[in-house]
Design a protein around this motif. Structure first.
Motif, mmCIF file in Angstrom:
data_model
loop_
_atom_site.group_PDB
_atom_site.id
_atom_site.type_symbol
_atom_site.label_atom_id
_atom_site.label_comp_id
_atom_site.label_asym_id
_atom_site.label_seq_id
_atom_site.Cartn_x
_atom_site.Cartn_y
_atom_site.Cartn_z
ATOM 1 N N THR A 142 0.807 -1.220 0.000
ATOM 2 C CA THR A 142 0.000 0.000 0.000
ATOM 3 C C THR A 142 0.843 1.274 0.000
ATOM 4 O O THR A 142 0.313 2.363 -0.231
ATOM 5 N N GLY A 143 2.127 1.164 0.297
ATOM 6 C CA GLY A 143 2.998 2.335 0.321
ATOM 7 C C GLY A 143 4.268 2.072 1.080
ATOM 8 O O GLY A 143 4.541 0.938 1.499
ATOM 9 N N ASP A 144 5.036 3.152 1.289
ATOM 10 C CA ASP A 144 6.281 3.004 2.040
ATOM 11 C C ASP A 144 6.262 3.774 3.358
ATOM 12 O O ASP A 144 7.265 3.791 4.081
ATOM 13 N N GLY A 145 5.148 4.442 3.655
ATOM 14 C CA GLY A 145 5.008 5.140 4.931
ATOM 15 C C GLY A 145 5.740 6.454 5.037
ATOM 16 O O GLY A 145 5.745 7.074 6.094
ATOM 17 N N LYS A 146 6.334 6.922 3.951
ATOM 18 C CA LYS A 146 7.173 8.116 4.036
ATOM 19 C C LYS A 146 6.405 9.430 3.888
ATOM 20 O O LYS A 146 6.955 10.488 4.172
ATOM 21 N N SER A 147 5.146 9.366 3.464
ATOM 22 C CA SER A 147 4.350 10.574 3.276
ATOM 23 C C SER A 147 2.871 10.215 3.334
ATOM 24 O O SER A 147 2.515 9.031 3.347
ATOM 25 N N THR A 148 2.012 11.218 3.350
ATOM 26 C CA THR A 148 0.572 10.932 3.315
ATOM 27 C C THR A 148 0.192 10.267 1.995
ATOM 28 O O THR A 148 -0.698 9.411 1.960
ATOM 29 N N GLU A 149 0.861 10.639 0.941
ATOM 30 C CA GLU A 149 0.558 10.057 -0.371
ATOM 31 C C GLU A 149 0.964 8.589 -0.455
ATOM 32 O O GLU A 149 0.384 7.824 -1.234
ATOM 33 N N THR A 150 1.953 8.195 0.324
ATOM 34 C CA THR A 150 2.421 6.802 0.290
ATOM 35 C C THR A 150 2.296 6.136 1.662
ATOM 36 O O THR A 150 3.081 5.261 2.013
ATOM 37 N N ALA A 151 1.291 6.561 2.425
ATOM 38 C CA ALA A 151 1.093 6.016 3.775
ATOM 39 C C ALA A 151 0.702 4.540 3.734
ATOM 40 O O ALA A 151 0.070 4.067 2.782
ATOM 41 N N PHE A 152 1.091 3.816 4.764
ATOM 42 C CA PHE A 152 0.644 2.438 4.908
ATOM 43 C C PHE A 152 -0.861 2.438 5.205
ATOM 44 O O PHE A 152 -1.319 3.169 6.094
ATOM 45 N N TYR A 153 -1.636 1.628 4.494
ATOM 46 C CA TYR A 153 -3.056 1.489 4.800
ATOM 47 C C TYR A 153 -3.198 0.589 6.014
ATOM 48 O O TYR A 153 -2.732 -0.549 6.021
ATOM 49 N N ILE A 164 4.714 -2.152 13.439
ATOM 50 C CA ILE A 164 5.950 -1.485 13.860
ATOM 51 C C ILE A 164 6.847 -2.449 14.633
ATOM 52 O O ILE A 164 8.048 -2.578 14.359
ATOM 53 N N GLN A 165 6.280 -3.153 15.590
ATOM 54 C CA GLN A 165 7.088 -4.017 16.445
ATOM 55 C C GLN A 165 7.622 -5.244 15.708
ATOM 56 O O GLN A 165 8.721 -5.720 16.010
ATOM 57 N N LEU A 166 6.871 -5.749 14.751
ATOM 58 C CA LEU A 166 7.338 -6.909 13.985
ATOM 59 C C LEU A 166 8.528 -6.577 13.097
ATOM 60 O O LEU A 166 9.202 -7.470 12.600
ATOM 61 N N HIS A 167 8.790 -5.293 12.933
ATOM 62 C CA HIS A 167 9.982 -4.876 12.202
ATOM 63 C C HIS A 167 11.119 -4.519 13.161
ATOM 64 O O HIS A 167 12.131 -3.934 12.747
ATOM 65 N N GLU A 197 16.153 7.315 14.105
ATOM 66 C CA GLU A 197 14.758 7.681 14.281
ATOM 67 C C GLU A 197 14.199 8.214 12.966
ATOM 68 O O GLU A 197 14.907 8.870 12.200
ATOM 69 N N PHE A 198 12.933 7.910 12.699
ATOM 70 C CA PHE A 198 12.301 8.401 11.480
ATOM 71 C C PHE A 198 10.785 8.412 11.671
ATOM 72 O O PHE A 198 10.282 8.012 12.725
ATOM 73 N N LYS A 199 10.051 8.881 10.666
ATOM 74 C CA LYS A 199 8.602 8.987 10.731
ATOM 75 C C LYS A 199 7.946 8.005 9.758
ATOM 76 O O LYS A 199 8.442 7.793 8.648
ATOM 77 N N TRP A 200 6.829 7.428 10.175
ATOM 78 C CA TRP A 200 6.011 6.603 9.304
ATOM 79 C C TRP A 200 4.582 7.131 9.325
ATOM 80 O O TRP A 200 4.044 7.413 10.405
ATOM 81 N N TYR A 201 3.961 7.268 8.151
ATOM 82 C CA TYR A 201 2.570 7.682 8.030
ATOM 83 C C TYR A 201 1.676 6.450 7.844
ATOM 84 O O TYR A 201 2.003 5.560 7.043
ATOM 85 N N PHE A 202 0.563 6.416 8.582
ATOM 86 C CA PHE A 202 -0.403 5.335 8.463
ATOM 87 C C PHE A 202 -1.779 5.925 8.131
ATOM 88 O O PHE A 202 -2.278 6.794 8.853
ATOM 89 N N ASP A 203 -2.376 5.465 7.051
ATOM 90 C CA ASP A 203 -3.717 5.883 6.652
ATOM 91 C C ASP A 203 -4.736 5.135 7.515
ATOM 92 O O ASP A 203 -4.910 3.919 7.384
ATOM 93 N N ILE A 204 -5.396 5.857 8.431
ATOM 94 C CA ILE A 204 -6.375 5.242 9.331
ATOM 95 C C ILE A 204 -7.792 5.700 8.994
ATOM 96 O O ILE A 204 -8.680 5.686 9.847
ATOM 97 N N SER A 205 -8.021 6.096 7.743
ATOM 98 C CA SER A 205 -9.323 6.621 7.341
ATOM 99 C C SER A 205 -10.442 5.587 7.462
ATOM 100 O O SER A 205 -11.600 5.958 7.676
ATOM 101 N N SER A 206 -10.125 4.300 7.341
ATOM 102 C CA SER A 206 -11.160 3.269 7.505
ATOM 103 C C SER A 206 -11.707 3.271 8.927
ATOM 104 O O SER A 206 -12.912 3.087 9.147
ATOM 105 N N GLN A 207 -10.807 3.447 9.893
ATOM 106 C CA GLN A 207 -11.258 3.503 11.289
ATOM 107 C C GLN A 207 -12.193 4.684 11.498
ATOM 108 O O GLN A 207 -13.221 4.569 12.172
ATOM 109 N N TRP A 208 -11.847 5.826 10.936
ATOM 110 C CA TRP A 208 -12.643 7.033 11.123
ATOM 111 C C TRP A 208 -13.960 6.969 10.373
ATOM 112 O O TRP A 208 -14.990 7.456 10.838
ATOM 113 N N ALA A 209 -13.977 6.351 9.207
ATOM 114 C CA ALA A 209 -15.191 6.284 8.398
ATOM 115 C C ALA A 209 -16.117 5.152 8.827
ATOM 116 O O ALA A 209 -17.340 5.288 8.771
#
Length: 216
Positions: A142-153, A164-167, A197-209
């Motif tokens: 679903t993406g690489d987590g580096k931005s909102t456009e490529t966030a992990f679904y 996160i922990q499995l990695h 340290e780095f940032k990962w973006y996760f698309d959580i729109s399904s939870q919200w919708a």
């Protein structure tokens, strides 16, 4: 990306109009429940990566999907307590209880894999490892987590944390952000081995919708 062996455990109207309105969600769920059950059966035999991807997408539309009411957190805690105490039968029992309503649970497949291995059931351990690896790969697709456009679904908070922990990574901080009509969790993570340290973006729109439907 393959799983790591080291996994830090974290862890309702009487009038006829209303009855007609309530019928629509039931029909809606029945449709997706049927496809979900079909895909679970396929996974239990052998499945393509596309079918694992579809399984994750379909799950959020089923009657099983209740990310804010799900007992997955409490069952996972019991499962990992049993794992740490070398109570393999209890561990497998709790993992099975989770998989009964959420077959895409990363933590449940990990627990089932680990406890099956410790119980000398290599066939079952290999099966759950196979499912777990394919679910992780489905998230990576679903993406690489580096931005909102490529966030992990992401379908739930437990899934996000387990991913996160499995990695082999640790969560440092978390921020909820909204961008172009979607909700995201921006996670600060750390690789303790590399001290990076780095940032990962996760698309959580399904939870919200869809996640609040059980709270109505």
């Amino acid at each position: 990306m393959r799983i790591l062996l080291a996994f830090v455990v974290f862890w309702i109207s009487a009038c006829s109009v209303t009855q007609q309105n309530n019928a629509a969600p039931q029909i809606y769920h029945d449709k997706y429940n049927a496809r979900y059950n079909e895909l679970v059966s396929v996974v239990r035999e052998t499945a393509s990566q596309e079918e694992f991807v579809e399984l994750r997408k379909i799950y959020v539309y089923t009657s099983h999907y209740k990310p804010y009411l799900s007992p997955e957190r409490s069952l996972s805690q019991l499962m990992f307590e049993a794992l740490n105490n070398e109570e393999w039968d209890i561990c497998l029992e709790k993992s099975s209880e989770i998989l009964d309503f959420n077959y895409i649970s990363l933590s449940a497949h990990y627990g089932a894999m680990a406890c099956s291995f410790e119980s000398d059931n290599k066939t079952q351990a290999d099966y759950h490892k196979y499912v777990l690896n394919n679910l992780l790969d489905a998230i990576w697709s679903t993406g690489d987590g580096k931005s909102t456009e490529t966030a992990f679904y992401c379908t739930s908070t437990p899934e996000l944390q387990a991913f996160i922990q499995l990695h082999g990574l640790e969560t440092i901080d978390q921020a909820l952000i909204h961008h172009e009509g979607k909700a995201y969790d921006l996670m600060g993570v750390k690789d303790p081995k590399e001290d990076e340290e780095f940032k990962w973006y996760f698309d959580i729109s399904s939870q919200w919708a869809l996640g609040f439907k059980g709270l109505e």
